[in-house]
Design a protein around this motif. Structure first.
Motif, mmCIF file in Angstrom:
data_model
loop_
_atom_site.group_PDB
_atom_site.id
_atom_site.type_symbol
_atom_site.label_atom_id
_atom_site.label_comp_id
_atom_site.label_asym_id
_atom_site.label_seq_id
_atom_site.Cartn_x
_atom_site.Cartn_y
_atom_site.Cartn_z
ATOM 1 N N SER A 148 5.375 -18.453 -7.228
ATOM 2 C CA SER A 148 5.199 -16.404 -6.944
ATOM 3 C C SER A 148 5.086 -15.755 -6.502
ATOM 4 O O SER A 148 6.182 -17.277 -4.981
ATOM 5 N N ASN A 149 5.452 -14.258 -5.543
ATOM 6 C CA ASN A 149 5.930 -14.292 -4.981
ATOM 7 C C ASN A 149 4.617 -12.512 -4.500
ATOM 8 O O ASN A 149 4.280 -12.102 -5.768
ATOM 9 N N ALA A 150 4.576 -11.968 -3.239
ATOM 10 C CA ALA A 150 3.964 -11.860 -2.849
ATOM 11 C C ALA A 150 3.878 -11.025 -1.562
ATOM 12 O O ALA A 150 4.181 -11.644 -0.880
ATOM 13 N N PHE A 151 4.710 -9.515 -1.661
ATOM 14 C CA PHE A 151 4.224 -9.153 -0.654
ATOM 15 C C PHE A 151 4.212 -8.001 0.137
ATOM 16 O O PHE A 151 3.199 -7.394 -1.325
ATOM 17 N N ALA A 152 4.028 -7.560 1.056
ATOM 18 C CA ALA A 152 3.279 -6.031 1.767
ATOM 19 C C ALA A 152 3.500 -5.701 2.276
ATOM 20 O O ALA A 152 4.470 -6.149 3.443
ATOM 21 N N ALA A 153 3.355 -4.439 2.910
ATOM 22 C CA ALA A 153 4.519 -3.541 4.181
ATOM 23 C C ALA A 153 2.859 -2.543 4.277
ATOM 24 O O ALA A 153 2.185 -1.509 3.809
ATOM 25 N N THR B 294 0.324 2.174 2.616
ATOM 26 C CA THR B 294 0.483 0.307 2.490
ATOM 27 C C THR B 294 0.740 0.392 1.543
ATOM 28 O O THR B 294 1.349 1.189 0.143
ATOM 29 N N LEU B 295 1.834 -0.725 0.686
ATOM 30 C CA LEU B 295 2.477 -1.542 -0.141
ATOM 31 C C LEU B 295 2.172 -2.919 -0.690
ATOM 32 O O LEU B 295 2.208 -3.798 0.678
ATOM 33 N N LEU B 296 2.259 -2.724 -2.177
ATOM 34 C CA LEU B 296 1.794 -4.470 -2.309
ATOM 35 C C LEU B 296 2.042 -4.752 -3.610
ATOM 36 O O LEU B 296 2.342 -4.065 -4.864
ATOM 37 N N ALA B 297 3.212 -5.875 -3.584
ATOM 38 C CA ALA B 297 4.066 -6.011 -5.425
ATOM 39 C C ALA B 297 3.270 -7.934 -4.926
ATOM 40 O O ALA B 297 3.024 -8.537 -3.991
ATOM 41 N N ASN B 298 3.215 -7.802 -6.542
ATOM 42 C CA ASN B 298 2.699 -9.671 -6.882
ATOM 43 C C ASN B 298 2.942 -9.681 -8.175
ATOM 44 O O ASN B 298 2.844 -8.875 -9.118
ATOM 45 N N ASP B 299 4.024 -10.732 -8.231
ATOM 46 C CA ASP B 299 4.456 -11.559 -9.648
ATOM 47 C C ASP B 299 3.912 -13.124 -9.802
ATOM 48 O O ASP B 299 5.225 -13.904 -9.564
ATOM 49 N N PRO B 300 2.764 -13.308 -10.427
ATOM 50 C CA PRO B 300 2.888 -14.598 -10.555
ATOM 51 C C PRO B 300 3.401 -15.074 -11.238
ATOM 52 O O PRO B 300 3.888 -14.949 -12.342
ATOM 53 N N HIS B 301 4.109 -16.556 -11.052
ATOM 54 C CA HIS B 301 4.611 -17.269 -12.346
ATOM 55 C C HIS B 301 4.211 -19.006 -13.303
ATOM 56 O O HIS B 301 3.684 -18.892 -12.012
ATOM 57 N N GLU C 286 2.656 -7.810 13.807
ATOM 58 C CA GLU C 286 3.539 -6.787 14.176
ATOM 59 C C GLU C 286 4.487 -6.074 13.891
ATOM 60 O O GLU C 286 4.910 -4.800 13.601
ATOM 61 N N SER C 287 5.260 -6.804 12.820
ATOM 62 C CA SER C 287 6.444 -6.200 12.040
ATOM 63 C C SER C 287 6.205 -5.343 10.742
ATOM 64 O O SER C 287 7.044 -4.770 10.346
ATOM 65 N N GLY C 288 4.877 -5.310 11.111
ATOM 66 C CA GLY C 288 4.149 -4.024 9.476
ATOM 67 C C GLY C 288 4.462 -5.563 8.048
ATOM 68 O O GLY C 288 4.951 -4.296 7.571
ATOM 69 N N ILE C 289 5.539 -5.966 7.819
ATOM 70 C CA ILE C 289 5.662 -7.179 7.254
ATOM 71 C C ILE C 289 5.427 -8.269 6.876
ATOM 72 O O ILE C 289 5.138 -9.321 7.666
ATOM 73 N N LEU C 290 5.068 -8.048 5.410
ATOM 74 C CA LEU C 290 4.605 -10.135 5.310
ATOM 75 C C LEU C 290 4.664 -10.562 4.002
ATOM 76 O O LEU C 290 4.534 -9.231 3.018
ATOM 77 N N GLY C 291 4.969 -11.526 3.492
ATOM 78 C CA GLY C 291 4.837 -12.156 2.008
ATOM 79 C C GLY C 291 4.821 -13.748 2.009
ATOM 80 O O GLY C 291 4.655 -14.269 3.341
ATOM 81 N N ASN C 292 4.709 -13.883 0.195
ATOM 82 C CA ASN C 292 5.119 -15.248 0.559
ATOM 83 C C ASN C 292 5.680 -15.591 -1.116
ATOM 84 O O ASN C 292 5.447 -14.874 -1.870
ATOM 85 N N THR C 293 6.610 -16.565 -0.972
ATOM 86 C CA THR C 293 7.544 -16.928 -2.235
ATOM 87 C C THR C 293 7.215 -18.610 -2.609
ATOM 88 O O THR C 293 7.923 -19.252 -3.000
#
Length: 823
Positions: A263-268, A278-285, A505-512
């Motif tokens: 899966s991918n999920a990431f946020a700003a 804020t932004l969020l994207a998610n696509d579970p596989h 602090e970066s304002g961006i996080l996510g996981n693949t």
């Protein structure tokens, strides 16, 4: 002669008429199960009206006076569109497939029963909080209301598949929903099979450095040497024989480790968003199917509207948004499974060894009914560490010493699992803090929960983490003796031990599915992670923009550039580019040179219209097989997908890994360049035999078709043309827009696993958020909503995700009103 002709003509005409009548009758009966979405139905026991507004994508928007009535409506809508899928999921979780399909599913039922998936779900019902209990009961009542309507109105048995199998559909129970949740955890499990494979490779190679080449830890500090498995399990002989495992078939929820999850999920944060929200994207596989496992729905709860991806059979939005919160999930790859070697008592095989001496197994006998066959009686056995599994599952027999059996420790095997309560708390959360607190009640399967509210972004690993002792003999990476105290779980770690990333602090996080933390064992989370490649491409896409937009998140979600191809091709082809003598047209040397020219100019985009992705994929597949086949023999068949870290280690000669290039059985010492050249020639020969034509005429999409197949009817002649959905697609094993390939012949590059759901949420303008699923909302092959979203999904398009009821009603395909039945 003329008379014979007339009789033959009459018989032929009669046959045509009978066939037409049979087809018309079959179509009529099948069409009877298509629900009428624009209807008013009186429902016994209902206390207040419920309105189900289906927008033009057939997404139900459910409105009612209470939350329980909303869940009733969701159960009703799920059953209208996916009754067959729901009953199949329930039968799978109950271990009752063989009652329909006979002996071919017996091994699936046996394994599910040994794990006691449904029994543990039944026990977990009483562990839920009052809100969840009421939701489960109302959801079940909604499902049963549709089943009653099907029976009373003769609505084609509820789905066409029921005409081919038993029409009996038992009433839905709250435990059914919890069992399906556990079944999803079964589909996501990876560590059991990885432990067995690592043990096999360790025994066969006898060199820890070479084991680390093929099954490496994710890059980063903290690499620890593996113990010698021969010392852990004396008496197990090394063998290159193929893994002995039960054939489970396409209906099995137990999938090989390569297909377990992703899966991918990431946020700003607002500081990194162009619009200030804020932004969020998610696509579970998950594995593809027709219909998709995902079903879109909107629930109007007392806490506010919620919209997103549900799973038919469960009353929860698993990934989606409300007006205040967005959430998505990825598989965390937490090491939540351990294989234990249990020593039998030589004097009494019904006892096994514990730290306090031998004690009897917890045993009971059960009967599995088998269609068109005799019932099967099996004995279930449990130890203090978990259920005992037979040696013909997962290749366990190949690593089990004489006089031993294997047991499985797994956080999923819990009879007080409150994960459903956690999911419903998450749906009602009003901010990030509420969402992270809801995660405290999540047990299994472990996930990375990515959440955003209007101001904050966060990621939290949720799910129970086993408490292992620091002296664990294999640190959870190999099967270990179950009678030794140092190997046994000591319960679970506190929720505070789970990794958390709040407002970076970066304002961006996510996981693949990548490695998230570097912590010493036993707080390590895992040694085996799901991704080391997609994260590199994601990091680059996030860092190349100072601020992001909904469109840039969509672009990243759909990105098909392979970091792996860009990294590996210069390594494996560095001594092959533009070398060699001029070769005549049509010769193998000329074809190889042309392939290398194409790859040299390629940017790594796994685009369906290009030939280069197919040349690259075929080359790497042949290369890996050549590197390991002489060392592993038939065991090489377990490595169905290219392991990028392995290829990199070999061609960079990390810790002497270039030794894999030398073929053991030959007298000469082969170089890695020589093996790379031979592999390319072999790949080009395979491409020529399989597809023909010139290299330029090849198309990745022709080989990389997405297979959305019906799990039951997908292999039935004639019917498969109506129920299966096939689409040429871009992407590949290691792209953000992931299209994991099948791996095995004869269609190694078929796309069988990927993002069945995609969602992108923009909290600067929430109603501009978008989503899509890979097929359609309906599970009925005759419905226009069976595959209508699939083409949008293939093209990388989306539909709006709005909580505005007026927008839903504006182009509704129907409004179903459920009203209390008159006394």
């Amino acid at each position: 002669m003329a008379g014979l002709f007339r009789w033959l003509l009459r018989l032929f005409t009669a046959a045509i008429i009978l066939a037409a009548l049979a087809g018309t009758t079959a179509y009529y009966l099948a069409a009877r199960s298509l629900p009428d979405y624009d209807d008013t139905l009186a429902i016994a026991g209902l206390e207040a009206p419920i309105e189900i507004v289906r927008d033009n994508a057939n997404v139900p928007h459910i409105f009612a006076a209470s939350d329980t009535d909303v869940f009733f409506g969701l159960g009703f809508a799920h059953a209208q569109d996916r009754l067959w899928q729901m009953t199949m999921l329930r039968r799978t979780a109950q271990g009752r497939l063989s009652e329909l399909f006979g002996a071919r599913t017996l091994k699936i039922d046996e394994l599910i029963r040994r794990l006691d998936i449904y029994g543990l779900a039944q026990s977990s019902v009483k562990a839920q909080d009052p809100y969840t209990t009421a939701a489960l009961e109302a959801y079940a009542a909604g499902v049963n209301a549709w089943i009653a309507r099907v029976n009373s109105d003769a609505r084609g048995r509820g789905a066409p598949e029921f005409f081919l199998f038993t029409p009996e559909v038992a009433l839905w129970q709250p435990a059914d929903s919890l069992a399906i949740a556990k079944l999803m955890g079964v589909r996501l499990a990876t560590h059991l099979e990885t432990e067995v494979l690592r043990a096999r490779v360790s025994l066969l190679l006898g060199d820890e450095a070479r084991v680390r080449d093929l099954l490496p830890d994710a890059p980063g500090p903290g690499l620890a040497a593996l113990p010698d498995y021969a010392a852990l399990a004396p008496g197990v002989a090394p063998s290159a024989a193929p893994l002995t495992r039960a054939e489970l078939g396409p209906l099995s929820p137990f999938v090989p480790r390569a297909f377990a999850s992703a899966s991918n999920a990431f946020a700003a944060a607002p500081s990194r968003s162009a619009a200030g929200g804020t932004l969020l994207a998610n696509d579970p596989h998950l594995g593809f199917s027709a219909p998709s496992i995902w079903y879109l729905a909107r629930l109007e709860l007392a806490s506010g509207g919620v919209i997103g991806a549900t799973i038919p059979g469960m009353p929860a939005v698993m990934a989606g948004r409300s007006a205040r919160l967005g959430w998505g999930m990825t598989s965390s790859y937490m090491d939540d499974q351990d294989v234990f070697l249990e020593q039998l008592n030589p004097e009494n095989p019904e006892e096994y060894r514990t730290p306090n001496g031998f004690r009897p197994f917890e045993s009971r006998r059960i009967i599995i009914r088998v269609a068109d066959g005799a019932p099967e009686t099996i004995t279930l056995r449990w130890t203090e560490n978990g259920p005992v599994l037979p040696g013909d599952h997962f290749g366990l027999g190949s690593i089990t010493p004489p006089g031993h059996v294997t047991a499985l420790g797994w956080t999923l095997l819990n009879g007080a699992d409150t994960s459903m309560s956690a999911a419903l708390k998450l749906m009602r959360a009003q901010n990030v803090d509420d969402a992270l607190e809801a995660g405290r009640f999540f047990i299994a399967p472990s996930q990375n929960l990515v959440v955003v509210d209007h101001d904050t972004i966060a990621m939290q690993t949720i799910g129970a983490m086993p408490r292992r002792l620091a002296g664990h003999q294999s640190e959870g990476r190999l099967p270990v003796p179950g009678w030794k105290d140092e190997n046994r779980w000591q319960g679970w770690l506190n929720y505070a031990a789970n990794p958390r990333f709040l407002a970076p602090e970066s304002g961006i996080l996510g996981n693949t599915n990548n490695k998230t933390v570097e912590r010493p064992f036993p707080l390590h989370v895992s040694f085996d992670w799901g991704d080391t490649q997609r994260i590199q491409r994601w990091k680059r896409l996030m860092e190349t923009r100072e601020v992001h937009t909904r469109e840039s998140f969509i672009e990243a979600q759909l990105d098909t550039v392979s970091f792996t191809a860009r990294a590996l091709l210069p390594l494996i082809g560095r001594d092959l580019w533009f070398t060699g003598e001029p070769a005549p047209l049509g010769s193998p040397e000329r074809r190889r040179q042309r392939a290398l020219e194409l790859l040299a100019e390629w940017n790594g985009d796994m685009n369906e219209h290009l030939p280069e992705p197919l040349i690259y994929a075929a080359w790497l597949r042949r290369l890996q097989d050549r590197l390991i086949r002489d060392d592993l023999g038939p065991l090489a068949n377990e490595f169905t997908h290219v392991e990028p870290l392995f290829i990199e280690r070999v061609f960079r000669d990390i810790d002497g890994a270039s030794a894999w290039c030398d073929i053991r059985q030959s007298g000469a010492v082969e170089s890695c360049t020589e093996i790379a050249r031979r592999s390319l020639d072999e790949a080009l020969l395979w491409l020529s035999e399989t597809y023909g034509g010139s290299l330029e005429s090849l198309r990745w999409g022709a080989a990389h078709q997405a297979w959305h197949d019906h799990p039951v009817l997908g292999e039935v002649p004639f019917l498969k043309w109506f129920v299966n959905i096939r689409q040429p697609t871009s992407g590949g094993d290691n792209t953000l827009n992931r299209g994991l390939t099948k791996g095995g012949d004869p269609f190694p590059f078929a796309n069988v696993h990927g993002a069945g759901f995609r969602g992108v949420y923009d909290f600067a303008d929430p109603d501009s958020s978008v989503f899509v699923i890979s097929t359609g909302q309906s599970g009925h092959p005759l419905s226009r909503h069976y595959d209508d979203l699939g083409e949008l999904w293939r093209r990388g398009e989306y539909i709006p995700m709005s909580l505005d009821p007026d927008l839903a009603r504006a182009a509704a395909v129907g409004v179903t009103r459920l009203v209390p039945e008159a006394p």
